[in-house]
Design a protein around this motif. Structure first.
Motif, mmCIF file in Angstrom:
data_model
loop_
_atom_site.group_PDB
_atom_site.id
_atom_site.type_symbol
_atom_site.label_atom_id
_atom_site.label_comp_id
_atom_site.label_asym_id
_atom_site.label_seq_id
_atom_site.Cartn_x
_atom_site.Cartn_y
_atom_site.Cartn_z
ATOM 1 N N LEU A 15 -25.028 29.849 37.099
ATOM 2 C CA LEU A 15 -23.614 29.918 37.437
ATOM 3 C C LEU A 15 -23.203 31.376 37.535
ATOM 4 C CD1 LEU A 15 -21.071 27.990 37.682
ATOM 5 C CD2 LEU A 15 -20.652 28.562 35.272
ATOM 6 N N GLN A 18 -18.149 34.785 38.645
ATOM 7 C CA GLN A 18 -16.923 34.381 39.338
ATOM 8 C C GLN A 18 -16.683 32.883 39.202
ATOM 9 O OE1 GLN A 18 -15.709 36.015 43.256
ATOM 10 N NE2 GLN A 18 -15.845 33.912 44.014
ATOM 11 N N ASP A 19 -17.731 32.089 39.421
ATOM 12 C CA ASP A 19 -17.580 30.635 39.293
ATOM 13 C C ASP A 19 -17.262 30.244 37.854
ATOM 14 O OD1 ASP A 19 -18.068 30.299 41.980
ATOM 15 O OD2 ASP A 19 -20.180 29.792 41.736
ATOM 16 N N ALA A 20 -17.876 30.965 36.902
ATOM 17 C CA ALA A 20 -17.621 30.661 35.492
ATOM 18 C C ALA A 20 -16.171 30.936 35.123
ATOM 19 C CB ALA A 20 -18.559 31.476 34.595
ATOM 20 N N ILE A 22 -13.548 30.882 37.247
ATOM 21 C CA ILE A 22 -12.703 29.873 37.902
ATOM 22 C C ILE A 22 -12.793 28.538 37.165
ATOM 23 C CG2 ILE A 22 -12.396 28.515 40.018
ATOM 24 C CD1 ILE A 22 -13.349 31.051 41.547
ATOM 25 N N GLU A 23 -14.015 28.145 36.832
ATOM 26 C CA GLU A 23 -14.203 26.872 36.133
ATOM 27 C C GLU A 23 -13.647 26.928 34.715
ATOM 28 O OE1 GLU A 23 -18.082 24.614 34.360
ATOM 29 O OE2 GLU A 23 -18.137 25.051 36.514
ATOM 30 N N GLY A 24 -13.947 28.026 34.015
ATOM 31 C CA GLY A 24 -13.578 28.117 32.604
ATOM 32 C C GLY A 24 -12.111 28.351 32.346
ATOM 33 N N SER A 26 -9.661 27.191 34.439
ATOM 34 C CA SER A 26 -8.850 26.190 35.135
ATOM 35 C C SER A 26 -8.455 25.013 34.252
ATOM 36 C CB SER A 26 -9.603 25.677 36.374
ATOM 37 O OG SER A 26 -9.777 26.716 37.320
ATOM 38 N N GLY A 27 -9.158 24.822 33.149
ATOM 39 C CA GLY A 27 -8.868 23.694 32.278
ATOM 40 C C GLY A 27 -7.788 24.002 31.257
ATOM 41 N N LYS A 30 -9.435 27.166 27.701
ATOM 42 C CA LYS A 30 -10.160 28.158 28.489
ATOM 43 C C LYS A 30 -11.415 28.624 27.760
ATOM 44 C CE LYS A 30 -5.977 29.549 30.890
ATOM 45 N NZ LYS A 30 -5.251 28.341 30.446
ATOM 46 N N SER A 31 -12.473 28.881 28.547
ATOM 47 C CA SER A 31 -13.741 29.289 27.943
ATOM 48 C C SER A 31 -14.587 30.033 28.970
ATOM 49 C CB SER A 31 -14.509 28.066 27.426
ATOM 50 O OG SER A 31 -14.873 27.219 28.503
ATOM 51 N N TYR A 265 -6.449 32.613 42.993
ATOM 52 C CA TYR A 265 -6.249 31.801 41.785
ATOM 53 C C TYR A 265 -5.321 32.546 40.824
ATOM 54 C CZ TYR A 265 -10.229 28.829 43.122
ATOM 55 O OH TYR A 265 -11.078 27.967 43.768
#
Length: 318
Positions: A15, A18-20, A22-24, A26-27, A30-31, A265
């Protein structure tokens, strides 16, 4: 004596930071995965953490491995194929090589260039040792190179890295290792123990502030490498022992209400809201042995270090 080294790049898919982000972010909670701690500065900071008087695991484990090398070799026998997931600089295996006399050593790491350097340094120091370095993400797979000779295997997983897995993930990893070592294989693993929370708090909140800098370096990586609009000064380091879950948690705490931006974002953080960056589970011996049993492994022997602060386990398939 001619040096013996081969390198195998399994091109691990990982991963991106950048993807981490956005993914981390967005919930609701956060993580960021802890593997993103380790850029050049992060790796240097972790090396400095290991030199802090409050951070007990490295010194105690190295003392134990040095003292127990002969006893471990008596239990495992010599001439095994040793493989080490997450080998890093292959520092601790050096303490065992003369006693174990492996027919081959397989260091595994996700950082290919760092792995090449570590393998080259190792064969300079131990020219008799065939080294088959494998660039892999060991959390997903443990491919043993085809060039490795046949023979009984010994997996070596020091440093209490098992604590970074959740209990479910730890069981899955131990099961994977059990599959790789086979019926006549063994696993030597370092595990941090449950202890006075005050000792744990000090270990992850050292007086020099090195662990805090290590944690906050994630934000500098996000800003410098990915372009996240953030101010690291707006965050603080927090590490504490969660007694109910039996783990140290590390977080980045937002000092104020703020908005982080990345490629369109927007991530809103309230004052006091945290970004979870790492867990480090601690195990009493009976807890870890129960975990190993669920993964199909049994105890051969285990040792507890100074003041019960750290443990080593030698396991074999049940």
């Amino acid at each position: 004596m001619a040096k013996k080294i081969t390198f195998h790049d399994h091109k691990p898919k990982t991963l991106s930071l950048q993807d981490a982000v956005i993914e981390g972010f967005s919930g609701r909670y956060k993580s960021i995965p802890p593997k993103f701690f380790y850029d050049a500065r992060g790796s240097a900071l972790f090396a400095a953490i290991c030199e802090q008087p409050e951070y007990y695991p490295p010194n105690i484990e190295q003392t134990m491995l040095t003292r127990l090398a002969g006893e471990i070799a008596e239990l495992t026998g010599t001439g095994r194929v040793v493989f080490e997931p997450g080998a890093g600089a292959a520092t601790k295996i050096r303490l065992l090589l003369d006693a174990l006399k492996p027919v081959a050593y397989v260091p595994m790491d996700i950082s290919c260039e760092f792995l090449k350097q570590a393998a080259a340094e190792l064969v300079d120091e131990f020219p008799w040792l065939p080294v088959h370095a494998a660039c892999v993400d060991f959390t997903h797979s443990l491919p043993i190179p085809e060039t490795v000779p046949a023979g009984p295997r010994l997996a070596f997983f020091p440093g209490s890295s098992i604590g970074n897995f959740s209990p479910r993930e730890a069981c899955e990893f131990l099961t994977l290792v059990g599959d790789k070592i086979g019926r006549d294989g063994m696993l030597l693993i370092g595990v941090d123990t449950k202890k006075d929370p005050g000792i744990l708090h000090a270990a992850y909140n050292d007086a020099a502030g090195i662990t805090a800098a290590f944690n906050l370096n994630l934000l500098r990586r996000m800003r410098n490498e990915v372009g996240v609009e953030c101010e690291p000064e707006n965050f603080a380091h927090r590490a504490f022992y969660n007694r109910e879950l039996g783990r140290i948690e590390m977080h980045l705490v937002s000092r104020c209400r703020q908005t982080l931006r990345l490629n369109g974002y927007r991530f809103e953080l309230g004052a006091g809201e945290t970004v979870h960056t790492e867990n480090s589970y601690k195990y009493a011996p009976e807890e870890f042995l129960a975990q190993a049993s669920r993964a199909g492994l049994r105890q051969v022997r285990h040792w507890v270090g100074e003041r019960g602060l750290f443990a080593l386990y030698l396991l074999a398939p049940a």
